[in-house]
Design an enzyme around this catalytic site. Structure first.
Site, mmCIF file in Angstrom:
data_model
loop_
_atom_site.group_PDB
_atom_site.id
_atom_site.type_symbol
_atom_site.label_atom_id
_atom_site.label_comp_id
_atom_site.label_asym_id
_atom_site.label_seq_id
_atom_site.Cartn_x
_atom_site.Cartn_y
_atom_site.Cartn_z
ATOM 1 N N ARG A 29 -13.401 0.268 -3.128
ATOM 2 C CA ARG A 29 -12.325 0.699 -4.021
ATOM 3 C C ARG A 29 -12.560 0.232 -5.454
ATOM 4 O O ARG A 29 -11.634 -0.112 -6.167
ATOM 5 C CB ARG A 29 -10.962 0.194 -3.524
ATOM 6 C CG ARG A 29 -10.692 0.487 -2.055
ATOM 7 C CD ARG A 29 -10.525 1.971 -1.763
ATOM 8 N NE ARG A 29 -9.308 2.508 -2.280
ATOM 9 C CZ ARG A 29 -8.150 2.568 -1.613
ATOM 10 N NH1 ARG A 29 -8.074 2.138 -0.390
ATOM 11 N NH2 ARG A 29 -7.098 3.092 -2.171
ATOM 12 N N ARG A 33 -7.202 1.863 -9.595
ATOM 13 C CA ARG A 33 -6.180 1.420 -10.545
ATOM 14 C C ARG A 33 -6.465 0.120 -11.275
ATOM 15 O O ARG A 33 -5.786 -0.186 -12.240
ATOM 16 C CB ARG A 33 -4.838 1.338 -9.826
ATOM 17 C CG ARG A 33 -4.243 2.706 -9.628
ATOM 18 C CD ARG A 33 -3.078 2.654 -8.704
ATOM 19 N NE ARG A 33 -3.518 2.198 -7.401
ATOM 20 C CZ ARG A 33 -2.712 1.986 -6.375
ATOM 21 N NH1 ARG A 33 -1.428 2.147 -6.507
ATOM 22 N NH2 ARG A 33 -3.191 1.602 -5.218
ATOM 23 N N ARG A 42 -5.862 9.362 -14.539
ATOM 24 C CA ARG A 42 -4.975 9.618 -13.418
ATOM 25 C C ARG A 42 -3.590 10.053 -13.890
ATOM 26 O O ARG A 42 -2.900 10.814 -13.195
ATOM 27 C CB ARG A 42 -4.906 8.333 -12.584
ATOM 28 C CG ARG A 42 -3.876 8.247 -11.521
ATOM 29 C CD ARG A 42 -4.291 8.979 -10.272
ATOM 30 N NE ARG A 42 -3.365 8.632 -9.212
ATOM 31 C CZ ARG A 42 -2.220 9.255 -8.995
ATOM 32 N NH1 ARG A 42 -1.878 10.276 -9.756
ATOM 33 N NH2 ARG A 42 -1.418 8.877 -8.014
ATOM 34 N N ASP A 78 -11.033 10.348 -0.880
ATOM 35 C CA ASP A 78 -10.197 9.523 -0.019
ATOM 36 C C ASP A 78 -10.507 9.906 1.411
ATOM 37 O O ASP A 78 -10.922 11.042 1.673
ATOM 38 C CB ASP A 78 -8.711 9.745 -0.319
ATOM 39 C CG ASP A 78 -7.853 8.656 0.323
ATOM 40 O OD1 ASP A 78 -7.610 7.633 -0.333
ATOM 41 O OD2 ASP A 78 -7.466 8.808 1.498
ATOM 42 N N TYR A 150 -3.407 7.584 10.650
ATOM 43 C CA TYR A 150 -2.606 8.344 9.668
ATOM 44 C C TYR A 150 -2.013 9.592 10.300
ATOM 45 O O TYR A 150 -0.849 9.915 10.090
ATOM 46 C CB TYR A 150 -3.451 8.702 8.442
ATOM 47 C CG TYR A 150 -3.690 7.500 7.554
ATOM 48 C CD1 TYR A 150 -2.657 6.940 6.819
ATOM 49 C CD2 TYR A 150 -4.942 6.895 7.469
ATOM 50 C CE1 TYR A 150 -2.849 5.812 6.029
ATOM 51 C CE2 TYR A 150 -5.152 5.776 6.680
ATOM 52 C CZ TYR A 150 -4.104 5.239 5.961
ATOM 53 O OH TYR A 150 -4.303 4.124 5.188
HETATM 54 O O1 CP3 Z 1 -14.203 3.371 -5.555
HETATM 55 C C1 CP3 Z 1 -13.541 3.617 -4.533
HETATM 56 O O2 CP3 Z 1 -13.760 3.003 -3.484
HETATM 57 C C2 CP3 Z 1 -12.468 4.641 -4.602
HETATM 58 C C3 CP3 Z 1 -12.606 5.783 -3.664
HETATM 59 C C4 CP3 Z 1 -11.685 5.624 -2.466
HETATM 60 C C5 CP3 Z 1 -10.300 5.958 -2.450
HETATM 61 N N1 CP3 Z 1 -9.854 5.830 -1.162
HETATM 62 C C6 CP3 Z 1 -9.506 6.432 -3.596
HETATM 63 C C7 CP3 Z 1 -8.061 6.105 -3.645
HETATM 64 C C8 CP3 Z 1 -12.035 5.224 -1.191
HETATM 65 C C9 CP3 Z 1 -13.375 4.717 -0.696
HETATM 66 C C10 CP3 Z 1 -10.865 5.361 -0.378
HETATM 67 C C11 CP3 Z 1 -10.877 5.103 1.065
HETATM 68 C C12 CP3 Z 1 -9.610 4.899 1.762
HETATM 69 N N2 CP3 Z 1 -8.407 5.543 1.572
HETATM 70 C C13 CP3 Z 1 -9.462 4.025 2.857
HETATM 71 C C14 CP3 Z 1 -10.570 3.170 3.428
HETATM 72 C C15 CP3 Z 1 -10.771 1.980 2.576
HETATM 73 C C16 CP3 Z 1 -9.712 0.928 2.738
HETATM 74 O O3 CP3 Z 1 -9.127 0.579 1.731
HETATM 75 O O4 CP3 Z 1 -9.545 0.463 3.874
HETATM 76 C C17 CP3 Z 1 -8.148 4.114 3.294
HETATM 77 C C18 CP3 Z 1 -7.513 3.318 4.429
HETATM 78 C C19 CP3 Z 1 -7.483 5.079 2.486
HETATM 79 C C20 CP3 Z 1 -6.085 5.542 2.564
HETATM 80 C C21 CP3 Z 1 -5.397 5.267 1.263
HETATM 81 N N3 CP3 Z 1 -5.464 6.109 0.171
HETATM 82 C C22 CP3 Z 1 -4.678 4.113 0.877
HETATM 83 C C23 CP3 Z 1 -4.373 2.930 1.772
HETATM 84 C C24 CP3 Z 1 -4.316 4.270 -0.469
HETATM 85 C C25 CP3 Z 1 -3.629 3.265 -1.376
HETATM 86 C C26 CP3 Z 1 -2.190 3.556 -1.614
HETATM 87 C C27 CP3 Z 1 -1.704 2.861 -2.850
HETATM 88 O O5 CP3 Z 1 -1.315 3.564 -3.779
HETATM 89 O O6 CP3 Z 1 -1.740 1.620 -2.881
HETATM 90 C C28 CP3 Z 1 -4.799 5.535 -0.886
HETATM 91 C C29 CP3 Z 1 -4.693 6.093 -2.233
HETATM 92 C C30 CP3 Z 1 -5.915 5.955 -3.066
HETATM 93 N N4 CP3 Z 1 -7.162 6.337 -2.639
HETATM 94 C C31 CP3 Z 1 -6.000 5.438 -4.393
HETATM 95 C C32 CP3 Z 1 -7.342 5.547 -4.762
HETATM 96 C C33 CP3 Z 1 -7.957 5.179 -6.083
HETATM 97 C C34 CP3 Z 1 -4.847 4.928 -5.249
HETATM 98 C C35 CP3 Z 1 -4.018 6.125 -5.591
HETATM 99 C C36 CP3 Z 1 -3.540 6.251 -6.992
HETATM 100 O O7 CP3 Z 1 -4.318 6.381 -7.947
HETATM 101 O O8 CP3 Z 1 -2.305 6.315 -7.102
#
Ligand code: CP3
Length: 343
Positions: A29, A33, A42, A78, A150
């Protein structure tokens, strides 16, 4: 492969069992953010739209490479992105995560999932990145169990009770779902490699909700099948989950080249549990990065020492927390690159 001079090859060399001059480092990640340049982009876009717009997804993928100097980029996407073309209606709610309005809780709902069609936009993003990036590009997908969490819970949930209930209560339905998700994930990852991804990480983030016996019975065969199905492509395969300390040995037997370790299991212990069969990736507690630098420095040094200076890719034990100061990550990369086992 003892004399690796190209700094852009460190990460891949290590995945393949080589000994690069320094420990490679990237952060799960890393695009997101914690970076002001991500938040600026974003502000005008929905996150799923960003994932589906090649120029935007490529730009966000490159942001941490430019700012932090990490040794690998991870595709900006994602894990739930491929579920949309499979017919799942979902949104990603900021601060919450993926939310699915109609959770899949029975055989009928599961059978209504469509096979995954080729994801041209994602493949185009990878094409742009291969032209623009010097460091290797990691493609990724969600593992069947974590995707099922999910789909069945309908959103982020504590310990995924509905998922586990379906797994125990309707094993035939469960295995059908696992197989279907494994097929889709395998196709998706193969396509990413075909488009240019140079390594693959399978995120089984919520695997730790199961014990080793349950993981072996209900999930592990799908992981092995995905790893096997990628083997002939010759790209390193990483498998990662949170709370998997009790079954790191099982993960090391899936065919993966690298096993990601969360922050709970010290890397020397993880090494013992994986029998030296794989490289390890991890495992600084992401929360440590919110502490003052001297604390981060001391804890990171401990991770490096326990990693043993070989067969180790430095990373966090889970994703970068949004409140992390990017300056801390920048200093961490510099510190890891400057560290040697006998320093
Ligand atoms: O550089 C990177 O690693 C970013 C690319 C990435 C995202 N999601 C973008 C994202 C990756 C590798 C993921 C994988 C992902 N998504 C996982 C596996 C990794 C882990 O953390 O265990 C999981 C479980 C998800 C599901 C998911 N999507 C979650 C738990 C969240 C966070 C929710 C939050 O807002 O706290 C997301 C949203 C998400 N995916 C964000 C990003 C940058 C944040 C969203 C935003 O910009 O509002």
């Amino acid at each position: 492969m003892t004399d690796i001079t190209d700094i852009n090859e460190r990460f891949l060399a290590l995945c393949r069992g080589g000994r690069p001059d320094v420990t490679p480092v990237w952060f799960m990640r890393q695009a997101g953010r914690s970076l002001p340049e991500y938040r600026a982009l974003r502000a005008g876009h929905d996150i799923l739209d960003m994932c589906r717009t090649p120029e935007l997804a490529a730009e966000v993928t490159m942001q941490p490479v430019r700012r932090l100097g990490v040794d690998a980029a991870i595709l900006f996407s994602d894990i739930v992105v491929p579920l949309v073309p499979m017919g799942v209606e979902l949104k990603i709610v900021s601060g919450v995560g993926p939310v699915i309005d109609s959770p899949l809780r029975d055989a009928g709902a599961i059978d209504s999932l469509k096979p995954l069609s080729p994801q041209e936009d994602v493949l185009e993003t990878i094409g742009i990145l291969r032209r623009e990036l010097r460091v290797p590009l990691i493609g990724f997908g969600g593992a069947p169990f974590t995707l099922a969490c999910y789909l069945i819970e309908g959103g982020p949930a504590k310990s995924h009770v509905h998922t586990r209930a379906l797994m125990y209560g309707a094993p035939a339905v469960w295995h059908r779902l696992m197989d279907l998700l494994a097929d889709a994930t395998l196709e998706y990852l193969r396509a990413q490699v075909g488009a240019g991804a140079q390594a693959i990480q399978l995120f089984d983030s919520w695997a730790g909700d199961l014990g080793p016996l349950e993981y072996r019975e209900f999930v592990l065969p799908t992981i092995t099948r995905i790893m096997d199905g990628l083997a002939h492509l010759g790209v390193p395969r990483i498998v990662f989950g949170v709370g998997t300390g009790e079954f790191l040995g099982l993960l090391a037997g899936t065919g993966a080249d690298v096993v990601g370790v969360d922050w709970r299991t010290p890397l020397d212990e993880a090494r013992a549990r994986t029998g030296g069969r794989v490289a390890l990736q991890g495992n600084l507690d992401p929360a440590v990065c919110l502490a003052p630098w001297d604390v981060v420095h001391a804890r990171a040094a401990d991770v490096l020492v326990k990693g043993g200076g070989r067969g180790h890719i430095f990373n966090l034990g889970h994703g970068v927390l949004p409140d992390t100061d990017p300056a801390t990550l920048e200093k961490l990369v510099e510190f890891v690159h400057g560290w040697t086992p006998d320093a």
